[in-house]
Design a protein around this motif. Sequence first.
Motif, PDB file in Angstrom:
ATOM      1  N   TYR A   1       0.825  -1.211   0.000  1.00 43.14           N
ATOM      2  CA  TYR A   1       0.000   0.000   0.000  1.00 43.14           C
ATOM      3  C   TYR A   1       0.855   1.255   0.000  1.00 43.14           C
ATOM      4  CZ  TYR A   1      -3.587  -3.400   1.035  1.00 43.14           C
ATOM      5  OH  TYR A   1      -4.424  -4.490   0.967  1.00 43.14           O
ATOM      6  N   GLY A   2       1.764   1.341  -0.964  1.00 40.48           N
ATOM      7  CA  GLY A   2       2.662   2.484  -1.059  1.00 40.48           C
ATOM      8  C   GLY A   2       1.940   3.809  -1.197  1.00 40.48           C
ATOM      9  N   LYS A   3       0.776   3.784  -1.835  1.00 39.21           N
ATOM     10  CA  LYS A   3      -0.028   5.006  -1.995  1.00 39.21           C
ATOM     11  C   LYS A   3      -1.092   5.127  -0.917  1.00 39.21           C
ATOM     12  CE  LYS A   3       0.679   5.289  -6.942  1.00 39.21           C
ATOM     13  NZ  LYS A   3       0.044   5.324  -8.260  1.00 39.21           N
ATOM     14  N   GLY A   4      -1.080   4.213   0.036  1.00 35.50           N
ATOM     15  CA  GLY A   4      -2.066   4.237   1.114  1.00 35.50           C
ATOM     16  C   GLY A   4      -3.179   3.229   0.870  1.00 35.50           C
ATOM     17  N   LEU A   5      -3.949   2.966   1.905  1.00 33.43           N
ATOM     18  CA  LEU A   5      -5.074   2.040   1.822  1.00 33.43           C
ATOM     19  C   LEU A   5      -6.262   2.754   1.195  1.00 33.43           C
ATOM     20  CD1 LEU A   5      -6.102  -0.818   2.645  1.00 33.43           C
ATOM     21  CD2 LEU A   5      -6.888   0.224   4.784  1.00 33.43           C
ATOM     22  N   PRO A   6      -6.831   2.198   0.128  1.00 37.53           N
ATOM     23  CA  PRO A   6      -7.977   2.849  -0.510  1.00 37.53           C
ATOM     24  C   PRO A   6      -9.220   2.877   0.393  1.00 37.53           C
ATOM     25  CG  PRO A   6      -6.981   1.234  -1.988  1.00 37.53           C
ATOM     26  CD  PRO A   6      -6.368   1.031  -0.625  1.00 37.53           C
ATOM     27  N   THR A   7     -10.026   3.883   0.240  1.00 40.44           N
ATOM     28  CA  THR A   7     -11.275   4.015   0.983  1.00 40.44           C
ATOM     29  C   THR A   7     -12.151   2.786   0.724  1.00 40.44           C
ATOM     30  OG1 THR A   7     -11.165   6.408   0.795  1.00 40.44           O
ATOM     31  CG2 THR A   7     -13.316   5.473   1.317  1.00 40.44           C
ATOM     32  N   GLY A   8     -12.724   2.255   1.806  1.00 35.79           N
ATOM     33  CA  GLY A   8     -13.613   1.105   1.709  1.00 35.79           C
ATOM     34  C   GLY A   8     -12.921  -0.239   1.813  1.00 35.79           C
ATOM     35  N   ARG A   9     -11.604  -0.256   1.787  1.00 32.18           N
ATOM     36  CA  ARG A   9     -10.841  -1.505   1.899  1.00 32.18           C
ATOM     37  C   ARG A   9     -10.442  -1.723   3.355  1.00 32.18           C
ATOM     38  NH1 ARG A   9      -7.763  -2.856  -2.620  1.00 32.18           N
ATOM     39  NH2 ARG A   9      -7.281  -4.738  -1.453  1.00 32.18           N
TER      40      ARG A   9
ATOM     41  N   ARG B   1     -20.495   7.443  -1.822  1.00 42.98           N
ATOM     42  CA  ARG B   1     -19.749   7.387  -0.569  1.00 42.98           C
ATOM     43  C   ARG B   1     -20.410   6.459   0.448  1.00 42.98           C
ATOM     44  NH1 ARG B   1     -15.714  11.337   0.107  1.00 42.98           N
ATOM     45  NH2 ARG B   1     -15.354  12.345  -1.880  1.00 42.98           N
ATOM     46  N   ALA B   2     -21.744   6.364   0.420  1.00 40.82           N
ATOM     47  CA  ALA B   2     -22.439   5.422   1.306  1.00 40.82           C
ATOM     48  C   ALA B   2     -22.041   3.986   0.972  1.00 40.82           C
ATOM     49  CB  ALA B   2     -23.951   5.606   1.199  1.00 40.82           C
ATOM     50  N   ALA B   3     -21.866   3.692  -0.310  1.00 39.13           N
ATOM     51  CA  ALA B   3     -21.420   2.356  -0.713  1.00 39.13           C
ATOM     52  C   ALA B   3     -20.010   2.080  -0.179  1.00 39.13           C
ATOM     53  CB  ALA B   3     -21.464   2.218  -2.230  1.00 39.13           C
ATOM     54  N   LEU B   4     -19.149   3.099  -0.192  1.00 37.44           N
ATOM     55  CA  LEU B   4     -17.807   2.936   0.364  1.00 37.44           C
ATOM     56  C   LEU B   4     -17.849   2.725   1.874  1.00 37.44           C
ATOM     57  CD1 LEU B   4     -15.869   5.632  -1.681  1.00 37.44           C
ATOM     58  CD2 LEU B   4     -15.564   3.147  -1.819  1.00 37.44           C
ATOM     59  N   LEU B   5     -18.735   3.440   2.554  1.00 32.71           N
ATOM     60  CA  LEU B   5     -18.876   3.256   3.999  1.00 32.71           C
ATOM     61  C   LEU B   5     -19.365   1.844   4.303  1.00 32.71           C
ATOM     62  CD1 LEU B   5     -18.710   4.300   6.858  1.00 32.71           C
ATOM     63  CD2 LEU B   5     -20.956   5.391   6.533  1.00 32.71           C
TER      64      LEU B   5
ATOM     65  N   SER C   1     -18.860  -0.732   2.505  1.00 31.58           N
ATOM     66  CA  SER C   1     -17.732  -1.607   2.203  1.00 31.58           C
ATOM     67  C   SER C   1     -16.748  -1.691   3.369  1.00 31.58           C
ATOM     68  CB  SER C   1     -17.019  -1.116   0.939  1.00 31.58           C
ATOM     69  OG  SER C   1     -15.913  -1.931   0.649  1.00 31.58           O
ATOM     70  N   CYS C   2     -16.571  -0.585   4.099  1.00 37.81           N
ATOM     71  CA  CYS C   2     -15.689  -0.620   5.278  1.00 37.81           C
ATOM     72  C   CYS C   2     -16.131  -1.711   6.244  1.00 37.81           C
ATOM     73  CB  CYS C   2     -15.711   0.728   6.002  1.00 37.81           C
ATOM     74  SG  CYS C   2     -14.912   2.069   5.123  1.00 37.81           S
ATOM     75  N   TYR C   3     -17.431  -1.796   6.477  1.00 36.30           N
ATOM     76  CA  TYR C   3     -17.946  -2.797   7.416  1.00 36.30           C
ATOM     77  C   TYR C   3     -17.858  -4.207   6.845  1.00 36.30           C
ATOM     78  CZ  TYR C   3     -19.533   1.016  10.344  1.00 36.30           C
ATOM     79  OH  TYR C   3     -19.568   2.116  11.158  1.00 36.30           O
ATOM     80  N   SER C   4     -18.317  -4.400   5.619  1.00 35.03           N
ATOM     81  CA  SER C   4     -18.314  -5.756   5.061  1.00 35.03           C
ATOM     82  C   SER C   4     -16.890  -6.266   4.840  1.00 35.03           C
ATOM     83  CB  SER C   4     -19.138  -5.809   3.772  1.00 35.03           C
ATOM     84  OG  SER C   4     -18.618  -4.941   2.791  1.00 35.03           O
ATOM     85  N   GLU C   5     -15.994  -5.426   4.324  1.00 35.59           N
ATOM     86  CA  GLU C   5     -14.619  -5.858   4.107  1.00 35.59           C
ATOM     87  C   GLU C   5     -13.905  -6.141   5.432  1.00 35.59           C
ATOM     88  OE1 GLU C   5     -13.064  -6.662   1.165  1.00 35.59           O
ATOM     89  OE2 GLU C   5     -15.155  -6.507   0.512  1.00 35.59           O
ATOM     90  N   SER C   6     -14.151  -5.328   6.444  1.00 38.50           N
ATOM     91  CA  SER C   6     -13.549  -5.571   7.764  1.00 38.50           C
ATOM     92  C   SER C   6     -13.996  -6.911   8.330  1.00 38.50           C
ATOM     93  CB  SER C   6     -13.897  -4.441   8.735  1.00 38.50           C
ATOM     94  OG  SER C   6     -13.296  -3.236   8.324  1.00 38.50           O
ATOM     95  N   LEU C   7     -15.275  -7.228   8.167  1.00 41.65           N
ATOM     96  CA  LEU C   7     -15.775  -8.514   8.662  1.00 41.65           C
ATOM     97  C   LEU C   7     -15.154  -9.677   7.887  1.00 41.65           C
ATOM     98  CD1 LEU C   7     -19.512  -7.662   9.326  1.00 41.65           C
ATOM     99  CD2 LEU C   7     -17.727  -8.115  11.024  1.00 41.65           C
ATOM    100  N   ARG C   8     -15.006  -9.527   6.590  1.00 45.34           N
ATOM    101  CA  ARG C   8     -14.393 -10.597   5.794  1.00 45.34           C
ATOM    102  C   ARG C   8     -12.913 -10.807   6.188  1.00 45.34           C
ATOM    103  NH1 ARG C   8     -18.636  -9.235   2.958  1.00 45.34           N
ATOM    104  NH2 ARG C   8     -19.675 -10.636   1.554  1.00 45.34           N
ATOM    105  N   VAL C   9     -12.201  -9.731   6.423  1.00 43.52           N
ATOM    106  CA  VAL C   9     -10.812  -9.847   6.873  1.00 43.52           C
ATOM    107  C   VAL C   9     -10.780 -10.534   8.243  1.00 43.52           C
ATOM    108  CG1 VAL C   9      -8.766  -8.558   7.644  1.00 43.52           C
ATOM    109  CG2 VAL C   9      -9.906  -7.926   5.510  1.00 43.52           C
ATOM    110  N   ALA C  10     -11.666 -10.135   9.143  1.00 47.11           N
ATOM    111  CA  ALA C  10     -11.721 -10.732  10.484  1.00 47.11           C
ATOM    112  C   ALA C  10     -11.996 -12.230  10.411  1.00 47.11           C
ATOM    113  CB  ALA C  10     -12.776 -10.026  11.333  1.00 47.11           C
ATOM    114  N   VAL C  11     -12.952 -12.625   9.591  1.00 43.36           N
ATOM    115  CA  VAL C  11     -13.269 -14.047   9.428  1.00 43.36           C
ATOM    116  C   VAL C  11     -12.067 -14.787   8.844  1.00 43.36           C
ATOM    117  CG1 VAL C  11     -14.714 -15.672   8.122  1.00 43.36           C
ATOM    118  CG2 VAL C  11     -15.761 -13.744   9.329  1.00 43.36           C
TER     119      VAL C  11
END
Length: 183
Positions: A57-65, A95-99, A101-111
């Motif tokens: 992530y040299g350019k940073g973590l993208p929004t929603g990831r 932007r609501a879709a990105l928000l 995504s923050c929750y769904s992607e975080s849960l998938r990473v956690a699982v």
Amino acid sequence: MTQITLVEGDITDQQVDVVVNAANSSLLGGGGVDGAIHRAGGPEILEDCRRLRASHYGKGLPTGRAVATTAGRLPARWVVHTVGPVFRVEDRAERAALLASCYSESLRVAVGLGARTVAFPAISAGIFGWPLEDAARIALTTVTGTVADEEVAGALAEVRFVLFGSDAYAMFEQVRLELGQRS
């Protein structure tokens, strides 16, 4: 079935497998929840974040990831960092879709890590300016839908929203009741 709970408190005190960090894209700490997690977790979190920046992530973590690091000195096993969107009325739907995504992607990473318990803050509802009621609706709807998804169903015992202050807690509780979700 995954239990979704609300608590008023400090996310850095939560004894869970995963604490979700409302990070900025640099992954190098900041204000609000991000700063609190980095301060409480200690230098190990920052070291992991620097490794991520140097490798993927040299350019940073993208929004929603979302991406995971050690939890350092926190009473958790991992921190999942996610970058929420800054609120803007003119492109709220995108932007609501990105928000969400923050929750769904975080849960998938956690699982993927094998986590059974996850603690979330109210992502983007602080300095990123997202109206609290709308942020609560997106958070609760997305988490409820994600834990019902076959990839996630049964993997998590609890998803906890850790809300800073009585106003945030009351708003999440109000929205949960409006959505017909049980305590």
